[in-house]
Design a protein around this motif. Structure first.
Motif, PDB file in Angstrom:
ATOM      1  N   GLY A  36       6.276   7.911   0.130  1.00  0.00           N
ATOM      2  CA  GLY A  36       4.864   8.199   0.306  1.00  0.00           C
ATOM      3  C   GLY A  36       4.079   7.907  -0.950  1.00  0.00           C
ATOM      4  N   LEU A  37       4.540   6.892  -1.685  1.00  0.00           N
ATOM      5  CA  LEU A  37       3.920   6.551  -2.963  1.00  0.00           C
ATOM      6  C   LEU A  37       2.443   6.212  -2.805  1.00  0.00           C
ATOM      7  CD1 LEU A  37       4.519   6.207  -5.952  1.00  0.00           C
ATOM      8  CD2 LEU A  37       5.109   3.829  -5.495  1.00  0.00           C
ATOM      9  N   ASP A  38       2.081   5.542  -1.709  1.00  0.00           N
ATOM     10  CA  ASP A  38       0.678   5.187  -1.509  1.00  0.00           C
ATOM     11  C   ASP A  38      -0.198   6.437  -1.398  1.00  0.00           C
ATOM     12  OD1 ASP A  38       1.832   5.864   0.908  1.00  0.00           O
ATOM     13  OD2 ASP A  38       1.343   3.976   1.886  1.00  0.00           O
ATOM     14  N   ARG A  39       0.299   7.467  -0.722  1.00  0.00           N
ATOM     15  CA  ARG A  39      -0.474   8.715  -0.590  1.00  0.00           C
ATOM     16  C   ARG A  39      -0.553   9.451  -1.931  1.00  0.00           C
ATOM     17  NH1 ARG A  39      -2.647  10.723   3.643  1.00  0.00           N
ATOM     18  NH2 ARG A  39      -1.372   9.432   5.005  1.00  0.00           N
ATOM     19  N   ILE A  40       0.532   9.444  -2.676  1.00  0.00           N
ATOM     20  CA  ILE A  40       0.527  10.093  -3.995  1.00  0.00           C
ATOM     21  C   ILE A  40      -0.476   9.396  -4.913  1.00  0.00           C
ATOM     22  CG2 ILE A  40       1.893  10.539  -6.078  1.00  0.00           C
ATOM     23  CD1 ILE A  40       4.344  10.835  -4.162  1.00  0.00           C
ATOM     24  N   ILE A  41      -0.488   8.065  -4.899  1.00  0.00           N
ATOM     25  CA  ILE A  41      -1.430   7.315  -5.726  1.00  0.00           C
ATOM     26  C   ILE A  41      -2.858   7.572  -5.272  1.00  0.00           C
ATOM     27  CG2 ILE A  41      -2.199   4.992  -6.353  1.00  0.00           C
ATOM     28  CD1 ILE A  41       0.779   4.182  -6.299  1.00  0.00           C
ATOM     29  N   MET A  42      -3.063   7.687  -3.955  1.00  0.00           N
ATOM     30  CA  MET A  42      -4.391   7.994  -3.439  1.00  0.00           C
ATOM     31  C   MET A  42      -4.886   9.327  -4.007  1.00  0.00           C
ATOM     32  SD  MET A  42      -5.622   8.695   0.471  1.00  0.00           S
ATOM     33  CE  MET A  42      -5.435  10.462   0.436  1.00  0.00           C
ATOM     34  N   ILE A  43      -4.031  10.330  -4.006  1.00  0.00           N
ATOM     35  CA  ILE A  43      -4.406  11.649  -4.520  1.00  0.00           C
ATOM     36  C   ILE A  43      -4.660  11.595  -6.021  1.00  0.00           C
ATOM     37  CG2 ILE A  43      -3.552  14.001  -4.908  1.00  0.00           C
ATOM     38  CD1 ILE A  43      -2.029  13.634  -2.177  1.00  0.00           C
ATOM     39  N   LEU A  44      -3.763  10.947  -6.758  1.00  0.00           N
ATOM     40  CA  LEU A  44      -3.911  10.880  -8.218  1.00  0.00           C
ATOM     41  C   LEU A  44      -5.133  10.080  -8.662  1.00  0.00           C
ATOM     42  CD1 LEU A  44      -0.188  10.383  -9.272  1.00  0.00           C
ATOM     43  CD2 LEU A  44      -1.574  12.471  -9.451  1.00  0.00           C
TER      44      LEU A  44
END
Length: 89
Positions: A36-44
């Protein structure tokens, strides 16, 4: 693998051509495990939409330009899933 399950070359190209083409450049290093790296990057990054960080986003009409989806489904596939298409003409 596709031929082993009885698919012919034309069906493989029509349904998975984008995938086969991508593997010509090599396999992904993550071995299919998605974190879920894309979602983590979205949040960060405080992004408003995951489309800003996802690798293969859909456009506003829900189409995937990379995979050319949604796409035509063969009669065999429609029959397999019990789907009939009616012409409204």
């Amino acid at each position: 693998m596709f031929k082993a399950i009885g698919m012919n070359s034309e069906d493989i190209k029509n349904q998975f051509g984008f995938f086969i083409k991508a593997f010509q450049y090599g396999v992904p290093p993550h071995a299919g495990i998605a974190f879920g790296l894309d979602r983590i990057i979205m949040i960060l990054s405080n992004s408003e939409s995951i489309r800003e960080t996802i690798a293969f986003p859909k456009n506003a009409k829900g189409k995937s330009l990379m995979e050319e989806a949604p796409a035509f489904a063969s009669e065999n596939v429609l029959e397999e899933y019990g789907i009939s298409v009616k012409d409204n003409k």
